[in-house]
Design a protein around this motif. Structure first.
Motif, PDB file in Angstrom:
ATOM      1  N   THR A 215       0.893  -1.091   0.078  1.00 49.30           N
ATOM      2  CA  THR A 215       0.059  -0.154   0.021  1.00 49.30           C
ATOM      3  C   THR A 215       0.841   1.304  -0.086  1.00 49.30           C
ATOM      4  OG1 THR A 215      -1.771  -1.231   1.252  1.00 49.30           O
ATOM      5  CG2 THR A 215      -1.904   1.123   1.167  1.00 49.30           C
ATOM      6  N   ALA A 216       1.975   1.265   0.804  1.00 54.38           N
ATOM      7  CA  ALA A 216       2.802   2.502   0.791  1.00 54.38           C
ATOM      8  C   ALA A 216       3.278   2.698  -0.647  1.00 54.38           C
ATOM      9  CB  ALA A 216       4.073   2.215   1.727  1.00 54.38           C
ATOM     10  N   ALA A 217       3.697   1.494  -1.186  1.00 53.97           N
ATOM     11  CA  ALA A 217       4.313   1.703  -2.575  1.00 53.97           C
ATOM     12  C   ALA A 217       3.232   2.418  -3.584  1.00 53.97           C
ATOM     13  CB  ALA A 217       4.897   0.583  -3.114  1.00 53.97           C
ATOM     14  N   PHE A 218       1.952   1.742  -3.532  1.00 51.64           N
ATOM     15  CA  PHE A 218       1.268   2.085  -4.412  1.00 51.64           C
ATOM     16  C   PHE A 218       0.529   3.474  -4.110  1.00 51.64           C
ATOM     17  CE2 PHE A 218       0.404  -2.342  -5.492  1.00 51.64           C
ATOM     18  CZ  PHE A 218       0.118  -2.168  -6.901  1.00 51.64           C
ATOM     19  N   ILE A 219       0.598   3.881  -2.992  1.00 49.09           N
ATOM     20  CA  ILE A 219       0.223   5.346  -2.720  1.00 49.09           C
ATOM     21  C   ILE A 219       1.191   6.378  -3.106  1.00 49.09           C
ATOM     22  CG2 ILE A 219       0.005   6.952  -0.718  1.00 49.09           C
ATOM     23  CD1 ILE A 219      -2.737   5.156  -1.457  1.00 49.09           C
TER      24      ILE A 219
ATOM     25  N   VAL B 177       0.778   9.513  -6.102  1.00 47.45           N
ATOM     26  CA  VAL B 177       0.945  10.672  -5.767  1.00 47.45           C
ATOM     27  C   VAL B 177       1.872  11.366  -6.867  1.00 47.45           C
ATOM     28  CG1 VAL B 177       1.926  12.481  -3.971  1.00 47.45           C
ATOM     29  CG2 VAL B 177       0.579  10.654  -3.230  1.00 47.45           C
ATOM     30  N   TYR B 178       3.006  10.539  -7.115  1.00 50.25           N
ATOM     31  CA  TYR B 178       4.017  10.793  -7.989  1.00 50.25           C
ATOM     32  C   TYR B 178       3.281  11.046  -9.404  1.00 50.25           C
ATOM     33  CZ  TYR B 178       8.316  10.527 -10.929  1.00 50.25           C
ATOM     34  OH  TYR B 178       9.376  10.874 -11.636  1.00 50.25           O
ATOM     35  N   LEU B 179       2.316  10.099  -9.608  1.00 52.64           N
ATOM     36  CA  LEU B 179       1.791  10.209 -10.999  1.00 52.64           C
ATOM     37  C   LEU B 179       0.973  11.531 -11.066  1.00 52.64           C
ATOM     38  CD1 LEU B 179       0.238   6.612 -11.632  1.00 52.64           C
ATOM     39  CD2 LEU B 179       2.037   7.596 -12.971  1.00 52.64           C
ATOM     40  N   ALA B 180       0.460  11.847 -10.004  1.00 55.23           N
ATOM     41  CA  ALA B 180      -0.272  13.177  -9.894  1.00 55.23           C
ATOM     42  C   ALA B 180       0.568  14.252  -9.847  1.00 55.23           C
ATOM     43  CB  ALA B 180      -1.287  13.153  -8.761  1.00 55.23           C
ATOM     44  N   GLU B 181       1.592  14.512  -9.320  1.00 55.58           N
ATOM     45  CA  GLU B 181       2.419  15.611  -9.241  1.00 55.58           C
ATOM     46  C   GLU B 181       3.619  15.926 -10.462  1.00 55.58           C
ATOM     47  OE1 GLU B 181       2.127  16.343  -4.472  1.00 55.58           O
ATOM     48  OE2 GLU B 181       4.128  15.727  -5.312  1.00 55.58           O
ATOM     49  N   HIS B 182       3.969  14.691 -11.014  1.00 61.13           N
ATOM     50  CA  HIS B 182       4.968  14.522 -12.076  1.00 61.13           C
ATOM     51  C   HIS B 182       4.233  14.684 -13.519  1.00 61.13           C
ATOM     52  CE1 HIS B 182       7.140  14.013  -8.498  1.00 61.13           C
ATOM     53  NE2 HIS B 182       8.142  14.759  -9.342  1.00 61.13           N
TER      54      HIS B 182
ATOM     55  N   ALA C 149      -4.719   4.611 -10.702  1.00 60.06           N
ATOM     56  CA  ALA C 149      -3.791   4.127  -9.772  1.00 60.06           C
ATOM     57  C   ALA C 149      -4.197   3.721  -8.446  1.00 60.06           C
ATOM     58  CB  ALA C 149      -2.524   5.116  -9.398  1.00 60.06           C
ATOM     59  N   PHE C 150      -5.285   4.806  -7.977  1.00 60.29           N
ATOM     60  CA  PHE C 150      -5.869   4.512  -6.742  1.00 60.29           C
ATOM     61  C   PHE C 150      -6.685   3.446  -6.730  1.00 60.29           C
ATOM     62  CE2 PHE C 150      -9.585   5.393  -3.722  1.00 60.29           C
ATOM     63  CZ  PHE C 150      -8.835   5.244  -2.479  1.00 60.29           C
TER      64      PHE C 150
END
Length: 138
Positions: A42-46, A50-55, A70-71
């Motif tokens: 879960t830590a990795a997926f979350i 967030v990386y997908l959203a911000e980059h 991704a969620f």
């Protein structure tokens, strides 16, 4: 560190602390010890979400769409854990919540302390009400 970055760092670490605290309070450390794969996954997926959203990793796709996808994958994996692991759904859920908090914390420490907060996040954090009003007007 600029004040805008500090604000993002503080708000995200506060969210992470709430998630971690709630997960550990509801399932105790038993959840993390009993099903560590749930927390780590879960830590990795979350963090990836967030990386997908911000980059803006997927050109031509709104970052929010990539994040929702991704969620949804993360939720699907979580449901798979509940169905396949011998631990109770409450223990798996607590481990997932704790892992989610850890994922947010680690991501924000990397992109907030060691590396700069991405411009996309800073722009979204500047005036969220203006963003909502602009989206409503279209």
């Amino acid at each position: 560190m600029r004040s805008e970055e500090r604000s993002v760092l503080q708000s995200d670490l506060f969210l992470a602390a709430i998630m971690l605290g709630t997960g550990l309070f509801s399932g105790g450390s038993e959840a993390v010890r009993a099903v560590p794969v749930v927390g780590l996954t879960t830590a990795a997926f979350i963090a990836v979400s967030v990386y997908l959203a911000e980059h803006d990793v997927v050109p031509g796709v709104y970052p929010e769409v990539a994040t929702v996808a991704a969620f949804l994958v993360t939720v699907g994996v979580g449901v798979g854990f509940v169905l396949t692991l011998p631990a109770s759904a409450a223990v798996v859920g607590a481990a997932a919540l704790s892992g989610g908090g850890a994922g947010v914390a680690v991501y924000r420490l990397v992109f907030g302390v060691f590396l700069p907060v991405p411009a996309y996040r800073l722009a979204k954090d500047e005036d969220p009400e203006a963003t909502v009003e602009t989206e409503r007007d279209h």
